[in-house]
Design an enzyme around this catalytic site. Structure first.
Site, PDB file in Angstrom:
ATOM      1  N   HIS A  50     -32.768   3.591 -35.656  1.00  8.27           N
ATOM      2  CA  HIS A  50     -34.224   3.394 -35.826  1.00  8.27           C
ATOM      3  C   HIS A  50     -34.449   2.331 -36.893  1.00  8.27           C
ATOM      4  O   HIS A  50     -34.324   2.596 -38.086  1.00  8.27           O
ATOM      5  CB  HIS A  50     -34.894   4.707 -36.249  1.00  8.27           C
ATOM      6  CG  HIS A  50     -36.390   4.625 -36.333  1.00  8.27           C
ATOM      7  ND1 HIS A  50     -37.222   5.543 -35.748  1.00  8.27           N
ATOM      8  CD2 HIS A  50     -37.210   3.723 -36.930  1.00  8.27           C
ATOM      9  CE1 HIS A  50     -38.479   5.219 -35.977  1.00  8.27           C
ATOM     10  NE2 HIS A  50     -38.495   4.117 -36.707  1.00  8.27           N
ATOM     11  N   HIS A  79     -36.832  -1.332 -38.092  1.00 10.86           N
ATOM     12  CA  HIS A  79     -37.884  -2.351 -37.946  1.00 10.86           C
ATOM     13  C   HIS A  79     -37.361  -3.675 -38.476  1.00 10.86           C
ATOM     14  O   HIS A  79     -37.062  -3.783 -39.673  1.00 10.86           O
ATOM     15  CB  HIS A  79     -39.137  -1.947 -38.728  1.00 10.86           C
ATOM     16  CG  HIS A  79     -39.737  -0.659 -38.243  1.00 10.86           C
ATOM     17  ND1 HIS A  79     -40.717  -0.613 -37.293  1.00 10.86           N
ATOM     18  CD2 HIS A  79     -39.445   0.631 -38.558  1.00 10.86           C
ATOM     19  CE1 HIS A  79     -41.027   0.660 -37.049  1.00 10.86           C
ATOM     20  NE2 HIS A  79     -40.268   1.437 -37.801  1.00 10.86           N
ATOM     21  N   LYS A  89     -40.657   3.710 -26.955  1.00  6.42           N
ATOM     22  CA  LYS A  89     -41.178   4.331 -28.168  1.00  6.42           C
ATOM     23  C   LYS A  89     -42.591   4.851 -27.961  1.00  6.42           C
ATOM     24  O   LYS A  89     -43.477   4.108 -27.521  1.00  6.42           O
ATOM     25  CB  LYS A  89     -41.158   3.306 -29.313  1.00  6.42           C
ATOM     26  CG  LYS A  89     -41.666   3.819 -30.648  1.00  6.42           C
ATOM     27  CD  LYS A  89     -40.687   4.787 -31.303  1.00  6.42           C
ATOM     28  CE  LYS A  89     -41.274   5.498 -32.514  1.00  6.42           C
ATOM     29  NZ  LYS A  89     -41.241   4.715 -33.735  1.00  6.42           N
ATOM     30  N   HIS A 113     -42.520   9.142 -32.238  1.00  7.94           N
ATOM     31  CA  HIS A 113     -43.121   9.285 -33.577  1.00  7.94           C
ATOM     32  C   HIS A 113     -43.911  10.589 -33.521  1.00  7.94           C
ATOM     33  O   HIS A 113     -44.999  10.636 -32.953  1.00  7.94           O
ATOM     34  CB  HIS A 113     -44.031   8.099 -33.912  1.00  7.94           C
ATOM     35  CG  HIS A 113     -44.579   8.184 -35.304  1.00  7.94           C
ATOM     36  ND1 HIS A 113     -44.234   7.322 -36.310  1.00  7.94           N
ATOM     37  CD2 HIS A 113     -45.436   9.074 -35.865  1.00  7.94           C
ATOM     38  CE1 HIS A 113     -44.858   7.663 -37.428  1.00  7.94           C
ATOM     39  NE2 HIS A 113     -45.608   8.725 -37.188  1.00  7.94           N
ATOM     40  N   HIS A 116     -37.268  10.076 -37.145  1.00  9.74           N
ATOM     41  CA  HIS A 116     -37.494  10.320 -38.575  1.00  9.74           C
ATOM     42  C   HIS A 116     -38.051  11.725 -38.844  1.00  9.74           C
ATOM     43  O   HIS A 116     -39.164  11.892 -39.320  1.00  9.74           O
ATOM     44  CB  HIS A 116     -38.385   9.249 -39.214  1.00  9.74           C
ATOM     45  CG  HIS A 116     -39.560   8.778 -38.392  1.00  9.74           C
ATOM     46  ND1 HIS A 116     -40.479   9.623 -37.850  1.00  9.74           N
ATOM     47  CD2 HIS A 116     -39.944   7.532 -38.026  1.00  9.74           C
ATOM     48  CE1 HIS A 116     -41.379   8.916 -37.194  1.00  9.74           C
ATOM     49  NE2 HIS A 116     -41.067   7.647 -37.286  1.00  9.74           N
ATOM     50  N   ASP A 157     -35.169   3.871 -40.375  1.00  9.65           N
ATOM     51  CA  ASP A 157     -36.600   3.541 -40.391  1.00  9.65           C
ATOM     52  C   ASP A 157     -36.901   2.508 -41.483  1.00  9.65           C
ATOM     53  O   ASP A 157     -38.001   2.485 -42.039  1.00  9.65           O
ATOM     54  CB  ASP A 157     -37.479   4.785 -40.557  1.00  9.65           C
ATOM     55  CG  ASP A 157     -38.923   4.535 -40.123  1.00  9.65           C
ATOM     56  OD1 ASP A 157     -39.186   3.496 -39.479  1.00  9.65           O
ATOM     57  OD2 ASP A 157     -39.792   5.366 -40.440  1.00  9.65           O
TER      58      ASP A 157
HETATM   59  O1  DOR Z   1     -43.519   4.137 -42.765  1.00  9.39           O
HETATM   60  C1  DOR Z   1     -43.521   3.651 -41.656  1.00  9.39           C
HETATM   61  N1  DOR Z   1     -43.480   2.315 -41.459  1.00  9.39           N
HETATM   62  N2  DOR Z   1     -43.604   4.464 -40.607  1.00  9.39           N
HETATM   63  C2  DOR Z   1     -43.742   3.995 -39.362  1.00  9.39           C
HETATM   64  O2  DOR Z   1     -43.831   4.780 -38.454  1.00  9.39           O
HETATM   65  C3  DOR Z   1     -43.867   2.541 -39.100  1.00  9.39           C
HETATM   66  C4  DOR Z   1     -43.257   1.768 -40.182  1.00  9.39           C
HETATM   67  C5  DOR Z   1     -43.626   0.305 -40.139  1.00  9.39           C
HETATM   68  O3  DOR Z   1     -43.577  -0.289 -39.051  1.00  9.39           O
HETATM   69  O4  DOR Z   1     -43.954  -0.240 -41.179  1.00  9.39           O
HETATM   70 ZN    ZN Z   2     -40.222   3.470 -37.696  1.00 13.92          ZN
END
Ligand code: DOR
Ligand code: ZN
Length: 354
Positions: free
Chosen positions: A15, A17, A105, A143, A181, A254
């Site tokens: 997971h 970003h 997702k 999520h 998460h 995450d």
């Molecule tokens: O804290 C988070 N940041 N939770 C999420 O679900 C998305 C993520 C983000 O993309 O910044």
């Molecule tokens: Zn995330």
């Protein structure tokens, strides 16, 4: 004296970003140093809603890796689609047959960063897409928080289990689901006891910190993420799950980079940047309960088993020596503040063999 070391199969991040553009370029090397593969979240602006967009995003990630002079094949991005009320069964079939999309997702609309295009009514609007995912064995990555403003922020995961997760899995018992998460003992109990194909990712920050971390000595925006950190009893349940050997639980950082200025403002963004020092953080969490021996299963074996992929061929070595977390790192025309910036961790990633 030589410090103690710990060598394990190269882990994956289930997971992550990575964002796009200059941010992607700045952060991709951090993940590639730590992990063999990562599941790449699709919450870009605009979101990655089709196989074509996922393919184009994958090419931009590969180009960023090449520009960062990382050896070809050292890090493999595993792409995902962003589920909307309008995702068709045909789009799911295209994704499943693409060879590069590994999951879809679910963001409940309004639940978190860039979730505006998310789902408003999962069973009402997405039944055909879910049916196609079940048929093709394409996992739904969830999520798991309700957005009902009447539900307390800290209860959103527990209420999601009753209102969404249980009805979803009753309607689609063969659908592979990842509860992303996980943050509560309710989630741990649900995933441990549920029937059928289910897994869950756990972040390093939810293993290391409870919600006091957000307020220690003042309000600390770099500890703010969604789902938000919870009480100590939930952290302990997560530690127990992650170190307990149940193959349903696996690593997902995450890691979510935001420019410093967007975190440190009146309404700061959610997300902790942990890609830089992910394995240092996880090793610290596992070592805190004397269970470093369980880290390889959690970080390197359980995720591939769930996704039906082989484990990585290479290894990483962690060294028991102090690691000072930098105060900030360059990111495009801004900077990003890594979680626990300025603090010291007892483990350091020494070398990564591709
Ligand atoms: O804290 C988070 N940041 N939770 C999420 O679900 C998305 C993520 C983000 O993309 O910044
Ligand atoms: Zn995330």
């Amino acid at each position: 004296m030589k410090s103690a070391t710990f060598t394990m199969i190269r882990p994956d991040d289930w997971h992550l970003h990575l964002r796009d553009g200059a941010t992607l370029q700045a952060v991709v090397g951090d993940s590639a140093r730590q992990f063999g593969r990562a599941i790449i979240m699709p919450n870009l602006k605009p979101p990655v809603v089709s196989t074509d967009l996922a393919g184009a995003y994958r090419q931009r990630i590969l180009a960023a890796l090449a520009l960062a002079k990382l050896p070809a094949g050292a890090f493999t991005p595993l792409m995902t689609l962003y589920l909307t009320d309008n995702t068709t069964a045909a789009e799911i079939t295209r994704a499943a047959q693409s060879g590069f999309v590994y999951g879809v997702k679910l963001y409940p609309a309004g639940a978190t960063t860039n979730s505006d295009a998310g789902v408003t009514d999962l069973l009402g609007r997405c039944a055909q897409a879910l049916d196609a995912m079940q048929e093709h064995g394409l996992p739904l990555l969830v999520h798991g928080e309700v957005t009902d403003p009447a539900v307390d922020l800290f209860d959103r995961e527990a209420v999601f289990i009753d209102r969404v997760m249980i009805p979803l899995r009753r309607a689609f018992p063969g659908l592979k689901v990842v509860f992303e998460h996980l943050t509560t003992s309710n989630g741990v109990d649900y995933v441990s006891d549920a029937q059928g194909p289910i897994g869950a990712t756990i972040t390093a920050h939810h293993l290391l910190y409870n919600r006091n971390a957000i307020f220690q000595g003042g309000i600390r925006p770099h500890w703010y993420c969604l789902p938000v950190l919870k009480r100590e009893k939930h952290r302990l349940a997560l530690i127990h799950a992650a170190t307990g050997g149940n193959p349903r639980f696996f690593l997902g950082t995450d890691s979510a980079p935001h420019p410093r200025g967007l975190k440190e403002q009146a309404c700061g963004c959610a997300g902790c940047y942990t890609a830089l020092h992910a394995m240092e953080l996880y090793a610290t969490a596992f070592d805190s309960v004397g269970r470093l021996d369980a880290l390889e299963g959690f970080a390197s074996r359980n995720g591939p088993a769930f996704y039906g992929l082989p484990v990585n061929l290479g290894c990483i070595t962690l060294e028991h020596t102090a690691y000072e977390i930098p105060q900030e790192l360059p990111m495009g025309d801004s900077t990003v503040v890594p979680l626990a910036a300025g603090e010291s961790l007892p483990w350091r990633l020494r070398e990564a063999h591709a």
